[in-house]
Design a protein around this motif. Sequence first.
Motif, PDB file in Angstrom:
ATOM      1  N   VAL A 130       0.856  -1.177   0.000  1.00  0.00           N
ATOM      2  CA  VAL A 130       0.000   0.000   0.000  1.00  0.00           C
ATOM      3  C   VAL A 130       0.894   1.229   0.000  1.00  0.00           C
ATOM      4  CG1 VAL A 130      -1.784   1.289   1.213  1.00  0.00           C
ATOM      5  CG2 VAL A 130      -1.851  -1.208   1.205  1.00  0.00           C
ATOM      6  N   ILE A 131       0.723   2.070  -1.013  1.00  0.00           N
ATOM      7  CA  ILE A 131       1.538   3.272  -1.172  1.00  0.00           C
ATOM      8  C   ILE A 131       0.634   4.478  -0.945  1.00  0.00           C
ATOM      9  CG2 ILE A 131       3.048   4.571  -2.710  1.00  0.00           C
ATOM     10  CD1 ILE A 131       3.573   1.973  -4.231  1.00  0.00           C
ATOM     11  N   ASP A 132       0.961   5.256   0.086  1.00  0.00           N
ATOM     12  CA  ASP A 132       0.149   6.427   0.406  1.00  0.00           C
ATOM     13  C   ASP A 132       1.045   7.640   0.614  1.00  0.00           C
ATOM     14  OD1 ASP A 132       1.318   6.009   2.893  1.00  0.00           O
ATOM     15  OD2 ASP A 132      -0.491   5.193   3.815  1.00  0.00           O
ATOM     16  N   GLY A 133       0.488   8.689   1.218  1.00  0.00           N
ATOM     17  CA  GLY A 133       1.254   9.915   1.399  1.00  0.00           C
ATOM     18  C   GLY A 133       2.444   9.767   2.312  1.00  0.00           C
ATOM     19  N   LEU A 134       2.470   8.719   3.140  1.00  0.00           N
ATOM     20  CA  LEU A 134       3.559   8.539   4.091  1.00  0.00           C
ATOM     21  C   LEU A 134       4.776   7.830   3.506  1.00  0.00           C
ATOM     22  CD1 LEU A 134       1.500   7.502   7.258  1.00  0.00           C
ATOM     23  CD2 LEU A 134       2.400   9.762   6.668  1.00  0.00           C
ATOM     24  N   ASN A 135       4.564   6.979   2.518  1.00  0.00           N
ATOM     25  CA  ASN A 135       5.700   6.212   1.989  1.00  0.00           C
ATOM     26  C   ASN A 135       5.889   6.343   0.492  1.00  0.00           C
ATOM     27  OD1 ASN A 135       3.558   4.705   1.058  1.00  0.00           O
ATOM     28  ND2 ASN A 135       4.313   2.735   1.779  1.00  0.00           N
ATOM     29  N   LYS A 136       5.145   7.223  -0.167  1.00  0.00           N
ATOM     30  CA  LYS A 136       5.227   7.307  -1.625  1.00  0.00           C
ATOM     31  C   LYS A 136       6.612   7.745  -2.107  1.00  0.00           C
ATOM     32  CE  LYS A 136       3.424  12.036  -2.078  1.00  0.00           C
ATOM     33  NZ  LYS A 136       2.354  12.877  -2.693  1.00  0.00           N
ATOM     34  N   HIS A 137       7.367   8.443  -1.253  1.00  0.00           N
ATOM     35  CA  HIS A 137       8.712   8.861  -1.650  1.00  0.00           C
ATOM     36  C   HIS A 137       9.649   7.668  -1.842  1.00  0.00           C
ATOM     37  CE1 HIS A 137       8.894   8.382   2.722  1.00  0.00           C
ATOM     38  NE2 HIS A 137      10.196   8.199   2.609  1.00  0.00           N
ATOM     39  N   LYS A 138       9.285   6.511  -1.274  1.00  0.00           N
ATOM     40  CA  LYS A 138      10.111   5.318  -1.407  1.00  0.00           C
ATOM     41  C   LYS A 138       9.838   4.561  -2.716  1.00  0.00           C
ATOM     42  CE  LYS A 138      10.094   4.342   3.595  1.00  0.00           C
ATOM     43  NZ  LYS A 138       9.763   3.304   4.609  1.00  0.00           N
ATOM     44  N   PHE A 139       8.681   4.813  -3.336  1.00  0.00           N
ATOM     45  CA  PHE A 139       8.256   3.965  -4.446  1.00  0.00           C
ATOM     46  C   PHE A 139       7.824   4.744  -5.689  1.00  0.00           C
ATOM     47  CE2 PHE A 139       7.058   1.715  -0.455  1.00  0.00           C
ATOM     48  CZ  PHE A 139       7.977   0.673  -0.540  1.00  0.00           C
ATOM     49  N   ALA A 148      -4.552   6.294  -1.105  1.00  0.00           N
ATOM     50  CA  ALA A 148      -3.814   5.060  -0.851  1.00  0.00           C
ATOM     51  C   ALA A 148      -3.941   4.179  -2.092  1.00  0.00           C
ATOM     52  CB  ALA A 148      -4.378   4.341   0.369  1.00  0.00           C
ATOM     53  N   HIS A 149      -2.809   3.794  -2.660  1.00  0.00           N
ATOM     54  CA  HIS A 149      -2.796   2.913  -3.819  1.00  0.00           C
ATOM     55  C   HIS A 149      -2.481   1.495  -3.344  1.00  0.00           C
ATOM     56  CE1 HIS A 149      -3.037   6.131  -6.784  1.00  0.00           C
ATOM     57  NE2 HIS A 149      -2.114   6.791  -6.109  1.00  0.00           N
ATOM     58  N   VAL A 150      -3.399   0.578  -3.586  1.00  0.00           N
ATOM     59  CA  VAL A 150      -3.195  -0.833  -3.258  1.00  0.00           C
ATOM     60  C   VAL A 150      -2.603  -1.489  -4.505  1.00  0.00           C
ATOM     61  CG1 VAL A 150      -4.288  -2.962  -2.496  1.00  0.00           C
ATOM     62  CG2 VAL A 150      -5.161  -0.741  -1.705  1.00  0.00           C
ATOM     63  N   VAL A 183       0.946  -6.044 -11.296  1.00  0.00           N
ATOM     64  CA  VAL A 183      -0.069  -6.785 -12.052  1.00  0.00           C
ATOM     65  C   VAL A 183      -1.497  -6.419 -11.637  1.00  0.00           C
ATOM     66  CG1 VAL A 183       1.409  -8.740 -12.621  1.00  0.00           C
ATOM     67  CG2 VAL A 183       0.166  -8.731 -10.443  1.00  0.00           C
ATOM     68  N   GLY A 184      -1.653  -5.566 -10.655  1.00  0.00           N
ATOM     69  CA  GLY A 184      -2.986  -5.156 -10.247  1.00  0.00           C
ATOM     70  C   GLY A 184      -2.913  -3.946  -9.333  1.00  0.00           C
ATOM     71  N   CYS A 185      -4.007  -3.181  -9.270  1.00  0.00           N
ATOM     72  CA  CYS A 185      -4.003  -2.002  -8.397  1.00  0.00           C
ATOM     73  C   CYS A 185      -5.426  -1.522  -8.149  1.00  0.00           C
ATOM     74  CB  CYS A 185      -3.166  -0.876  -9.001  1.00  0.00           C
ATOM     75  SG  CYS A 185      -3.784  -0.251 -10.585  1.00  0.00           S
ATOM     76  N   MET A 186      -5.561  -0.712  -7.117  1.00  0.00           N
ATOM     77  CA  MET A 186      -6.814  -0.038  -6.788  1.00  0.00           C
ATOM     78  C   MET A 186      -6.463   1.223  -6.016  1.00  0.00           C
ATOM     79  SD  MET A 186      -9.955  -1.297  -4.339  1.00  0.00           S
ATOM     80  CE  MET A 186     -10.518  -2.609  -5.426  1.00  0.00           C
ATOM     81  N   ARG A 187      -7.276   2.253  -6.187  1.00  0.00           N
ATOM     82  CA  ARG A 187      -7.054   3.516  -5.481  1.00  0.00           C
ATOM     83  C   ARG A 187      -8.144   3.722  -4.439  1.00  0.00           C
ATOM     84  NH1 ARG A 187      -7.028   8.575  -9.286  1.00  0.00           N
ATOM     85  NH2 ARG A 187      -9.275   8.185  -9.318  1.00  0.00           N
ATOM     86  N   LEU A 188      -7.736   4.082  -3.231  1.00  0.00           N
ATOM     87  CA  LEU A 188      -8.668   4.361  -2.138  1.00  0.00           C
ATOM     88  C   LEU A 188      -8.556   5.825  -1.753  1.00  0.00           C
ATOM     89  CD1 LEU A 188      -7.968   1.241   0.124  1.00  0.00           C
ATOM     90  CD2 LEU A 188      -9.807   1.528  -1.558  1.00  0.00           C
ATOM     91  N   LEU A 189      -9.710   6.493  -1.680  1.00  0.00           N
ATOM     92  CA  LEU A 189      -9.719   7.928  -1.401  1.00  0.00           C
ATOM     93  C   LEU A 189     -10.857   8.245  -0.441  1.00  0.00           C
ATOM     94  CD1 LEU A 189      -8.339  10.629  -2.278  1.00  0.00           C
ATOM     95  CD2 LEU A 189     -10.137  10.838  -4.006  1.00  0.00           C
ATOM     96  N   GLN A 190     -10.576   9.095   0.532  1.00  0.00           N
ATOM     97  CA  GLN A 190     -11.624   9.498   1.462  1.00  0.00           C
ATOM     98  C   GLN A 190     -12.712  10.281   0.736  1.00  0.00           C
ATOM     99  OE1 GLN A 190     -10.539  11.287   5.170  1.00  0.00           O
ATOM    100  NE2 GLN A 190      -8.686  10.047   5.411  1.00  0.00           N
ATOM    101  N   THR A 191     -13.945  10.150   1.225  1.00  0.00           N
ATOM    102  CA  THR A 191     -15.057  10.846   0.591  1.00  0.00           C
ATOM    103  C   THR A 191     -15.338  12.216   1.215  1.00  0.00           C
ATOM    104  OG1 THR A 191     -16.611   9.720   2.073  1.00  0.00           O
ATOM    105  CG2 THR A 191     -16.176   8.698  -0.071  1.00  0.00           C
ATOM    106  N   THR A 192     -14.512  12.606   2.188  1.00  0.00           N
ATOM    107  CA  THR A 192     -14.721  13.909   2.824  1.00  0.00           C
ATOM    108  C   THR A 192     -14.302  15.060   1.921  1.00  0.00           C
ATOM    109  OG1 THR A 192     -12.587  13.600   3.905  1.00  0.00           O
ATOM    110  CG2 THR A 192     -14.553  13.073   5.183  1.00  0.00           C
ATOM    111  N   GLY A 193     -13.471  14.770   0.921  1.00  0.00           N
ATOM    112  CA  GLY A 193     -13.030  15.782  -0.023  1.00  0.00           C
ATOM    113  C   GLY A 193     -13.459  15.417  -1.428  1.00  0.00           C
ATOM    114  N   PRO A 194     -12.784  15.965  -2.438  1.00  0.00           N
ATOM    115  CA  PRO A 194     -13.114  15.619  -3.826  1.00  0.00           C
ATOM    116  C   PRO A 194     -12.942  14.120  -4.067  1.00  0.00           C
ATOM    117  CG  PRO A 194     -11.655  17.531  -3.729  1.00  0.00           C
ATOM    118  CD  PRO A 194     -11.701  16.966  -2.346  1.00  0.00           C
TER     119      PRO A 194
END
Length: 293
Positions: A4-13, A53-55, A65-76
């Motif tokens: 899972v790649i999100d705002g906390l670890n995206k600089h690594k990947f 968050a990118h799974v 080989v696969g992915c999904m994007r997760l986004l909070q609904t409190t914003g856009p």
Amino acid sequence: MIIVIDGLNKHKFPDILDEMYRLRARVFEGRLGWDVHVTDGKEIDEFDALDPAHVVCLDEDGDVVGCMRLLQTTGPHMLADVFYQLLDGEPPLRSSRIWEATRFCVDTKKLTGTKKRNSISYVTSEVMVGAFEYAREAGVLDAVAVIDPVMNRVMKRSRNAPYDYLGTPKPMGVVTAMAALMDCSDERIDGIREFAGIDHDVFLTDDQARALFDKTHKPAPIDSTGDDSLGALQQYCYEQVTQADSPEEMNAALALAETLSRNMGIPPSEKLKQLSQARAERRQESSIAAPTD
């Protein structure tokens, strides 16, 4: 295997994210013919800038080989700002405990092997397990997703059927779209696991994901003893340093050499190492000698 790649670890990947965006371009523009924005072979939209968050699923070769994007609904999010017609005039969902799942895709061209873990069905289930388990641990209760009838049938067959729908299905381009709700419950996750035969922890640590991806994607360091072009590049850097007319030009030339060493696996020559060390020492001395208020 999921990272899972999100705002906390995206600089690594950044490279894994690039491969994910390339997969999305191949699927959404190339295979499905969607009207999406593709630049340099990568499909990226405005919602990717919101630190979702990118799974991401990596196979045994370290390929995405696969992915999904997760986004909070409190914003856009896409259901509120792109597919709002599906809601029949009702306001979009807004809750920190409801996330939107979008940009799900798998690499059908790569997943052609006969082994279970190389199948489209298995990777689909692994991405779903990773997404629901990650969301559950974050305190999320439900996920909303815009799907088509084909995906709806796939989810029903894999024990991942939506428990409800928002609004009504409507034609969107060449497909019919619907807004589906899925709970992030233990029962749903257990059902998907049982269907796919997944009885292990699907998540990789950051270090494990980095090592798996680098196994086949990271360029091997070049041996300067057998590459004339490398020697010429090192010589060019050395000449730029020695022929610099000002400290600024020298710093720029040394910075170029250091960047080549760090990002391209090009080992610096001994002369450049000495010059870089001398520059570092001068900087330290200047910092110590600098007056303070």
